[in-house]
Design an enzyme around this catalytic site. Structure first.
Site, mmCIF file in Angstrom:
data_model
loop_
_atom_site.group_PDB
_atom_site.id
_atom_site.type_symbol
_atom_site.label_atom_id
_atom_site.label_comp_id
_atom_site.label_asym_id
_atom_site.label_seq_id
_atom_site.Cartn_x
_atom_site.Cartn_y
_atom_site.Cartn_z
ATOM 1 N N PRO A 65 0.857 -1.189 0.000
ATOM 2 C CA PRO A 65 0.000 0.000 0.000
ATOM 3 C C PRO A 65 0.895 1.241 0.000
ATOM 4 O O PRO A 65 1.901 1.280 0.715
ATOM 5 C CB PRO A 65 -0.810 -0.128 1.285
ATOM 6 C CG PRO A 65 -0.084 -1.112 2.128
ATOM 7 C CD PRO A 65 0.719 -1.970 1.225
ATOM 8 N N HIS A 66 0.536 2.205 -0.819
ATOM 9 C CA HIS A 66 1.384 3.385 -0.945
ATOM 10 C C HIS A 66 0.538 4.613 -1.245
ATOM 11 O O HIS A 66 -0.585 4.501 -1.738
ATOM 12 C CB HIS A 66 2.441 3.185 -2.034
ATOM 13 C CG HIS A 66 1.857 2.816 -3.365
ATOM 14 N ND1 HIS A 66 1.475 1.528 -3.666
ATOM 15 C CD2 HIS A 66 1.566 3.558 -4.455
ATOM 16 C CE1 HIS A 66 0.989 1.495 -4.893
ATOM 17 N NE2 HIS A 66 1.023 2.726 -5.398
#
Length: 147
Positions: A65-66
């Site tokens: 996740p970014h």
């Protein structure tokens, strides 16, 4: 750029237990916010919005996740090993047990692509994943990712 440029020994978590992806992302955002001197409200909405665009589960039990944050000055990473694999809508349909949260400054396009590519390449290595999954404590876990 190296993984150790993104993550410190204090930014690893093992035995994480949460009921679903949304709660996991909120918990990781809260932990990242503490490390960065931000509030969770300055991190979580960006992660959740990015995940709505499409799952960051890259396959092989891994998710990255970014998000890009306007208040961030440098790239930041947080690595977590889940107690139980979690449904993450990953590209291969597999549940996820290794999560690398990556936060990047909003204005740094090249840094974002380079950091994301580095993390993805590292977490596709079988030997790295095996070491991460076998790690018994945070020290072993950190050593497994930085080499």
């Amino acid at each position: 750029m190296k993984i150790s440029d993104l993550i410190s020994p204090a930014d690893v978590m093992i035995d994480v237990r949460l009921a679903n992806k949304r709660l996991l992302l909120q918990e990781l955002a809260a932990n990242a916010a503490i490390s960065l001197g931000l509030s969770p409200e300055q991190v979580a909405p960006y992660l959740l919005k990015r995940e709505e665009l499409g799952s960051t589960g890259i396959g092989g039990g891994v998710a990255i996740p970014h998000a890009r944050l306007p208040d961030l000055q440098r790239p930041y990473g947080l690595l977590a090993k889940l107690r139980q694999p979690m449904e993450f809508d990953a590209i291969d349909g597999q549940a996820v047990d290794i999560v690398f949260l990556l936060l990047l400054p909003a204005r740094a396009e090249n840094t974002q692509l380079g950091a994301l590519a580095l993390v993805a390449r590292t977490l596709r290595l079988w030997r790295v994943l095996q070491r991460l999954r076998r790690a018994k404590d945070t020290s072993e876990f950190y050593s497994a990712i930085v080499g």
